[in-house]
Scaffold this motif. Sequence first.
Motif, short mmCIF file in Angstrom:
data_model
loop_
_atom_site.label_atom_id
_atom_site.label_comp_id
_atom_site.label_asym_id
_atom_site.label_seq_id
_atom_site.Cartn_x
_atom_site.Cartn_y
_atom_site.Cartn_z
N TYR A 84 -2.73 -7.89 -0.56
CA TYR A 84 -2.20 -8.00 -2.13
C TYR A 84 -2.91 -7.10 -2.79
O TYR A 84 -4.10 -6.63 -2.83
CB TYR A 84 -2.68 -9.33 -2.51
N TYR A 85 -2.23 -6.60 -3.96
CA TYR A 85 -2.80 -5.76 -4.95
C TYR A 85 -3.06 -6.89 -6.19
O TYR A 85 -2.02 -7.46 -6.58
CB TYR A 85 -1.84 -4.57 -5.30
N THR A 113 -2.44 3.55 -4.49
CA THR A 113 -3.56 2.71 -4.49
C THR A 113 -3.32 1.52 -5.66
O THR A 113 -2.36 1.60 -6.56
CB THR A 113 -4.79 3.73 -5.23
N PRO A 114 -4.31 0.53 -5.51
CA PRO A 114 -4.41 -0.41 -6.88
C PRO A 114 -4.17 0.33 -8.25
O PRO A 114 -3.35 -0.25 -8.86
CB PRO A 114 -5.29 -1.42 -6.49
N GLU A 141 0.77 -1.32 0.15
CA GLU A 141 -0.06 0.04 0.14
C GLU A 141 1.04 1.30 -0.07
O GLU A 141 0.54 2.36 -0.65
CB GLU A 141 -0.98 -0.12 1.32
N THR A 188 2.33 -8.46 -2.99
CA THR A 188 2.43 -8.17 -1.92
C THR A 188 3.81 -7.97 -1.35
O THR A 188 4.54 -8.21 -2.10
CB THR A 188 1.64 -9.22 -0.82
N SER A 233 -0.74 -10.74 -8.81
CA SER A 233 -0.97 -10.59 -7.53
C SER A 233 0.32 -10.23 -6.89
O SER A 233 1.31 -11.07 -6.93
CB SER A 233 -1.68 -11.57 -7.12
N ALA A 293 -8.08 -3.30 -11.06
CA ALA A 293 -7.20 -3.32 -10.28
C ALA A 293 -7.86 -3.34 -8.66
O ALA A 293 -8.56 -2.41 -8.19
CB ALA A 293 -6.31 -2.17 -10.16
N ASN A 294 -7.53 -4.10 -7.77
CA ASN A 294 -8.18 -4.37 -6.73
C ASN A 294 -7.13 -4.58 -5.50
O ASN A 294 -6.12 -5.34 -5.51
CB ASN A 294 -9.29 -5.36 -6.79
N ARG A 295 -7.65 -4.22 -4.30
CA ARG A 295 -6.84 -4.72 -3.04
C ARG A 295 -7.64 -6.03 -2.36
O ARG A 295 -8.96 -5.79 -2.29
CB ARG A 295 -7.09 -3.44 -2.07
#
Length: 207
Positions: free
Chosen positions: A147-148, A103-104, A99, A168, A166, A129-131
């Motif tokens: 993880y993004y 942002t993702p 993070e 992290t 993915s 693009a997600n968290r």
Amino acid sequence: AVLGGVGVGFLAVGEAYAAGLSRTIEAEAPDAEGYVEYRSSLALGFAFRYPAAWSVRKKPIKTHVAEVQVAAPAAKEGGEVPSAMVGVVVDPVKINSVEDFGTPETVGDRVVAVEKKKDGVTMVELVSANRVAKDSGVKGATAPTVYYVMEYVVDSSRGKKHFVASATITGGQLYVMTVQAKESEWDIAKPTLTRILDTFNVKPQFL
């Protein structure tokens, strides 16, 4: 390359650590669904499951702390999605969380920018693009591992491919898993590749 520009999209690749960090333990009987587990050394602490019929590949020349690729069987070997492939790379970083990169969406845009600079690339589309927060499974861990997850499509002189990455960070190391397949094979490959991504687990580490 199986890992696209994801790792580079985050940071410049760091120098490799000691060679012993990338040793793995892979011997295991397939589960009921025909999957086996790939486990890194305890020093790295990542694992994922993949179809037993797939092949593990290791690069003879290391450009990361650790790097592993797992590929689907070729068409002549009965593979339904011969273009499907999974890769994991590990590199050192100076931040404590994915993070901290932003942002993702910000990271996704960075990945797209890196891909667009590659020779022969004519189009890059960021699909999502997600968290994602996962339970680390480690006793005593006070927070989930973040993880993004970024999905994108790249069209180039080598064909059109679909990617999901993915990423992290823990213990000063960036972990990136990228799955890919030809766009024409994506619908068939997606369930298996999604399952592999879902099993990707990095244990929290501390400096």
